[in-house]
Design an enzyme around this catalytic site. Structure first.
Site, mmCIF file in Angstrom:
data_model
loop_
_atom_site.group_PDB
_atom_site.id
_atom_site.type_symbol
_atom_site.label_atom_id
_atom_site.label_comp_id
_atom_site.label_asym_id
_atom_site.label_seq_id
_atom_site.Cartn_x
_atom_site.Cartn_y
_atom_site.Cartn_z
ATOM 1 N N LYS A 1 0.854 -1.195 0.000
ATOM 2 C CA LYS A 1 0.000 0.000 0.000
ATOM 3 C C LYS A 1 0.890 1.245 0.000
ATOM 4 C CE LYS A 1 -3.976 1.871 2.611
ATOM 5 N NZ LYS A 1 -4.855 1.655 3.784
ATOM 6 N N SER B 1 -9.737 1.574 2.787
ATOM 7 C CA SER B 1 -8.893 2.345 1.917
ATOM 8 C C SER B 1 -7.822 1.519 1.196
ATOM 9 C CB SER B 1 -8.203 3.455 2.722
ATOM 10 O OG SER B 1 -7.344 2.900 3.697
ATOM 11 N N SER C 1 -9.852 -0.728 7.027
ATOM 12 C CA SER C 1 -9.279 -0.575 5.685
ATOM 13 C C SER C 1 -8.554 -1.780 5.113
ATOM 14 C CB SER C 1 -8.327 0.613 5.656
ATOM 15 O OG SER C 1 -9.075 1.779 5.463
HETATM 16 N N1 GLN Z 1 -13.126 3.652 6.090
HETATM 17 C C1 GLN Z 1 -12.614 4.094 7.354
HETATM 18 C C2 GLN Z 1 -12.350 5.568 7.341
HETATM 19 O O1 GLN Z 1 -12.546 6.172 6.324
HETATM 20 C C3 GLN Z 1 -11.403 3.314 7.727
HETATM 21 C C4 GLN Z 1 -10.161 3.841 7.142
HETATM 22 C C5 GLN Z 1 -8.966 3.016 7.480
HETATM 23 O O2 GLN Z 1 -9.076 1.971 8.104
HETATM 24 N N2 GLN Z 1 -7.821 3.532 7.099
HETATM 25 O O3 GLN Z 1 -11.964 6.127 8.323
#
Ligand code: GLN
Length: 474
Positions: free
Chosen positions: A79, A154, A178
């Site tokens: 990532k 994400s 994410s």
């Molecule tokens: N979707 C969640 C957010 O937008 C989790 C993001 C993540 O785990 N980096 O905060």
């Protein structure tokens, strides 16, 4: 079996038996990327020359020793918020579009020691803020199961790369879901380790009390192998710990699976509830005990997360000021113009929304009402898990209340996007480990089953996960 379907253990055997070289395997994965990624767009950057060099080095290691690491010579994706020295790390933000990492993240150091092979950096929501990868400043990644659908987020690029066999495995980061939610949307396995099990050194920070790096893989065994390779105490991350040895269970018959009733409420797609419940019944038939439990403060988890997370985001994002590094717009009258213009142009809307929310909840007069209160409720959520784990060994829930949705379906309504995290954020707030495993499909799209275990008992997740995979194979 086709090369792209082989597990890490199978590939390791082939490498050791010299049936294939790491260079051949790496070239195969590069050709997969060349064939597929114009369409899927899982990667933000490729490092093919570097990958071939690493593969040649791995081949030398393999030819000179019988005792090689399971990950030696195996190609994988990272990532783009995890630093690899000398390579770009953009976190999918214009702010870091030209940023080159000056050092390796701890997890990368660990994998380099094992002679792993890096194929490239994957797309994500900007600074890991989002649930669909649509917040990337560069482009959207497509779900390999239906190109009109999002891959989740994400870590959407990492999930899509593994699901479309453009890498054997990938690393992601999970602050509120994410790793697990995109794994669920793309039909792969995703592990969020216990907070502190894996060092965050070299992970571009989002919300530091929640962030954790973990693997996205095709099988539970692969996830365990990668987890074992990256865990451990790092003196550069004070929140990392030496992984404690705990007594894990040795068979499904010793496991009691808890079903938290708050995760099977009306807001969840009834078809998803049915699919997940059926899987749990199959585990019961195979010898596990089942017990309904309650985590009463689950209903507050999303509100608590959307106070604590932005508070930490606003503080972590302060470093992007147009002066130290990153995007800089040096025009205007004075220093504050530099700040305003650099941050105004360099950061996307979702990131700005969270900086504003976070600054608000931390501001004088509101701190007690929001931030302090949220921290207190966070403790109640932790206590819920502690109580539940006095009665059961793991919890089973859906990973996400829906399957992958269409592009632009939720971008206009941030609240509806935030709801995608309803079953994953409690886990980060409590710091416990959880894994998402593919468990079926709905309208052609994958569904994920989430198992949650007590702190530092990832082994119980792997046990239940592997038993579950065996049931599915038969
Ligand atoms: N979707 C969640 C957010 O937008 C989790 C993001 C993540 O785990 N980096 O905060």
């Amino acid at each position: 079996m086709e090369l792209e379907n082989l597990s890490i253990r199978d590939l390791n055997k082939k490498l050791k038996a010299k049936e294939i070289s790491s260079l051949e395997l790496t070239e195969f994965y590069i050709s997969q990327i060349e064939k597929k990624d114009d369409d899927i767009k899982a990667f933000l950057s490729y490092s093919f020359d570097e990958a071939k060099k690493q593969a040649k080095k791995a081949d030398e290691v393999i030819s000179s020793s019988d005792d090689i690491s399971l990950l030696c010579g195996i190609p994988f994706a990272v990532k783009d918020n995890i630093l690899i020295k000398g390579q770009k790390a953009t976190a999918a933000s214009k702010m870091l579009e030209n940023y080159n990492a000056p050092y390796d993240a701890f997890v990368i150091e660990k994998l380099k020691e094992k002679n792993a092979v890096f194929l490239g950096k994957t797309n994500m929501d900007e600074f890991a803020m989002g649930s669909s990868t649509e917040n990337s400043a560069f482009f959207c990644t497509k779900n390999p199961h239906d190109k009109n659908k999002v891959p989740g987020g994400s870590s959407g690029g990492s999930a899509a790369a593994v699901a479309s066999s453009q890498a054997v495995y990938a690393l992601g980061s999970d602050t509120g879901g994410s790793i697990r939610q995109p794994a669920s949307f793309c039909g792969v396995v995703g592990l969020k380790p216990t907070y502190g099990a894996v060092s965050r050194y070299g992970l571009i920070a989002m919300a530091s009390s929640l962030d954790q790096i973990g693997p996205l893989t095709k099988t539970v065994d692969d996830a365990e192998i990668v987890f074992d390779a990256i865990l451990g105490k790092d003196k550069k991350d004070a929140t990392s710990v030496a992984y404690p040895e705990k007594m894990a269970k040795s068979g499904l018959s010793e496991i009691t699976i808890g079903i938290p009733k708050e995760y099977f409420v009306d807001e969840v797609d009834p078809n998803i509830k049915d699919i997940v419940k059926k899987q749990i019944e199959e585990l019961q038939s195979a010898g596990a005990k089942i017990k309904e439990v309650s985590l009463p403060n689950t209903k507050h988890a999303l509100s608590v997360y959307y106070i604590i997370m932005p508070a930490e985001v606003s503080s972590n994002m302060a470093r992007y000021d147009g002066i130290k590094y990153g995007y800089s717009k040096q025009h205007g009258q004075d220093l504050s113009d530099v700040y305003f213009n650099s941050r105004g142009e360099g950061l996307g809307n979702e990131v700005k929304r969270r900086i504003m929310l976070g600054t608000y909840v931390l501001s004088a007069g509101y701190y007690d009402a929001y931030y302090k209160k949220a921290q207190k409720v966070r403790t109640l959520i932790v206590d819920d898990f502690k109580k539940a784990f006095e009665e059961v060994d793991v919890l089973a829930t859906p990973t996400s209340p829906t399957v992958a949705f269409g592009f632009s379906e939720k971008t206009k309504d941030p609240l509806s996007m935030y709801l995608a995290d309803i079953f994953t954020v409690p886990v980060n707030l409590a710091g416990v480990p959880a894994i998402s495993i593919p468990c079926g499909s709905l309208d052609g799209m994958p569904v994920g089953l989430q198992f949650i275990a007590p702190w530092f008992l990832e082994k119980n997740l792997f046990l239940v996960g592997k038993e579950y995979e065996k049931l599915k194979q038969n």
